[in-house]
Design an enzyme around this catalytic site. Structure first.
Site, PDB file in Angstrom:
ATOM      1  N   SER A 177       0.868  -1.182   0.000  1.00 32.99           N
ATOM      2  CA  SER A 177       0.000   0.000   0.000  1.00 32.99           C
ATOM      3  C   SER A 177       0.905   1.232   0.000  1.00 32.99           C
ATOM      4  CB  SER A 177      -0.873   0.010   1.250  1.00 32.99           C
ATOM      5  OG  SER A 177      -0.050   0.239   2.376  1.00 32.99           O
ATOM      6  N   LYS A 178       0.296   2.397  -0.056  1.00 37.77           N
ATOM      7  CA  LYS A 178       1.085   3.633  -0.068  1.00 37.77           C
ATOM      8  C   LYS A 178       2.030   3.694   1.118  1.00 37.77           C
ATOM      9  CE  LYS A 178      -0.791   6.930  -3.037  1.00 37.77           C
ATOM     10  NZ  LYS A 178      -1.857   7.826  -3.274  1.00 37.77           N
ATOM     11  N   ARG A 179       1.511   3.270   2.262  1.00 34.24           N
ATOM     12  CA  ARG A 179       2.295   3.284   3.494  1.00 34.24           C
ATOM     13  C   ARG A 179       3.586   2.470   3.329  1.00 34.24           C
ATOM     14  NH1 ARG A 179       1.802  -0.352   7.651  1.00 34.24           N
ATOM     15  NH2 ARG A 179       0.081  -1.332   6.555  1.00 34.24           N
TER      16      ARG A 179
END
Ligand code: GLU
Length: 475
Positions: A242-244
């Site tokens: 994910s972006k994280r």
């Protein structure tokens, strides 16, 4: 037929070039280069609603920055729609495809039935063998592939091994929509064939598409390219990226101050390995890359590892190259530096001179730039809290005492300047740190910096003495 190896990278321009896409491109590029073949670039822009020019530009830019040069012109899938249609007509002619007049309502009923019976939704083939005379005049048909109903579709995947699908589980897929637009599944097959692609390398999220595509190849009597479906990248915690975790556009990595060669080296090791070898030059990567050593389980993206690798590349990089790269990276930094950074020829020369000390202390270009702030600072310097704390009365006295000695220094170089400070500490009995740290604070405004004598030399006589004078007492 020539036995030239041809790979392709086929991104959909619905978003930036993300890290997974970059790795797919890298693997395709390495595979082609290793074999002395070509890597082609195809932009899969048939989804007109979601494809954007900005995304196309970001993809081309990202690939260029990473040094993954494709061969020949970029191919745009949408422009080839006419050819895709022709192929469908040829399938109709040969009886390998048929018009289907099932209405949206009928299709919904089929789905509903499948749901009730607890099986995956499947078109039931109701128009497969119906004569044209039965066609309703008020329904625009789609064209479907007459896929085999018995037997199996078998893929010998270069990474996944043998994968088998029962044909009864694969329904007759749509090739041409009722408005005459070709479907993605068909377009991919026709393009790969026409482009002479011999090896497909892509994410394993496309594995089920492979079965569908193989059926189309078979209906057309075309040779199926060799396929390799590589596991997707997961986050360091094993969850989907994910972006994280770092599922960002390649430009974001550029903005974080990574060198393209470091990112490339990091990416090649994400899912591929050659023993424990960690660092690969581009030539080594090309020479060593193969599909046999691509793992079957998802690779984990780890920022800390990327950062360490980048630090390694920075330390070993040529100083002049780093000055140029830093300059080129400035517009890509998401956070504007605090000080206006004027890369004048004089400043660049200073940066070059300071680089050996700067690059030892930085893991990214952002850190490198941060370490170089003192070169751009204007008198009187703003001191950070730690630097202020270092400059107590005693410290200012030392600086005041050193000033005339420095002023008298015949040659403004690190060595004689160091000799002066060493002579001073020997004479006064203070510790070197008690003098060097205040000098550092006065010269850079900070408590950490490259070696202080190098800093003095790089700043030059006038600026160096000026900065010391600003902080000295009793001078
Ligand atoms: N356009 C697809 C994607 O971006 C790739 C299709 C393919 O490689 O066959 O995921």
């Amino acid at each position: 037929m020539s036995d030239e190896v041809v790979t392709r990278f086929a991104p959909s321009p619905t978003g930036f070039l993300h890290i997974g896409g970059a790795r797919t491109a890298l693997f395709n590029w390495l595979f082609a280069r290793h074999a002395g073949g070509r890597m082609l670039l195809r932009i899969e822009d048939t989804d007109r609603e979601r494809s954007t020019d900005a995304a196309i530009a970001a993809i081309l830019d990202g690939l260029s920055w990473l040094g993954l040069q494709w061969d020949g012109d970029v191919i745009y899938q949408f422009q080839r729609a006419e050819r895709h249609r022709e192929v469908v007509y040829s399938l109709l002619e040969k009886g390998h495809a048929y018009h289907c007049y099932a209405t949206p309502q009928e299709l919904e009923e089929m789905r509903e039935l499948a749901r009730k019976e607890g099986r995956p939704p499947r078109y039931d083939g109701r128009w497969r063998d119906r004569p044209a005379s039965e066609a309703p005049s008020d329904v625009k048909p789609v064209v479907r592939l007459k896929a085999p109903r018995d037997g199996e579709t078998v893929l010998d995947d270069k990474v996944q091994g043998r994968v088998t699908w029962a044909n009864k589980d694969l329904d007759d897929l749509v090739l041409l929509r009722s408005d005459g637009t070709p479907t993605y599944m068909l377009a991919v097959v026709v393009d790969d064939h026409d482009m002479g692609v011999t090896q497909i390398i892509r994410g394993d999220d496309h594995l089920t598409n492979a079965a569908r595509q193989m059926q189309i190849y078979q209906a057309l009597g075309w040779q199926v390219p060799s396929m390799a479906h590589i596991p997707l990248i997961h986050g360091a915690d094993g969850a989907k990226l994910s972006k994280r975790h770092g599922a960002l556009g390649v430009d974001a990595y550029r903005g974080m101050g990574y060198l393209p060669e470091a990112l490339r080296n990091y990416l090649v090791r994400l899912g591929w390995s050659q023993g424990d070898k960690e660092f690969f030059s581009t030539e080594e990567m090309i020479a060593a890359f193969d599909l046999a050593n691509v793992g079957r389980s998802p690779a984990r993206f780890d920022f800390a590892k990327l950062e360490n690798m980048n630090g390694h590349y920075l330390r070993h990089a040529d100083d002049a190259y780093l000055v140029e790269t830093l300059t080129a990276t400035l517009p890509h930094l998401p956070n504007k530096p605090v000080l206006p950074l004027e890369f004048t020829p004089e400043r660049k020369a200073q940066l070059l001179a300071a680089m050996p000390g700067l690059k030892e202390r930085a893991k990214t270009l952002v850190e490198l730039l941060d370490g170089a702030q003192f070169l751009f600072a204007k008198r009187p310097l703003m001191l950070d809290a730690k630097a202020q704390a270092l400059l107590d009365d005693k410290a200012r006295e030392h600086i005041g005492a050193l000033l005339p000695l420095f002023t008298a220094c015949a040659e403004w170089k690190a060595e004689p300047l160091e000799a002066i400070v060493r002579g001073y500490v020997a004479e006064t009995g203070v510790k070197l740190g008690q003098v060097a740290q205040p000098l550092r604070a006065a010269l850079t405004g900070r408590a950490t910096s490259p070696g202080i004598f190098d800093v003095l030399e790089v700043l030059g006589r006038e600026e160096g003495l000026g900065r010391l004078l600003d902080q000295a007492s009793g001078a």
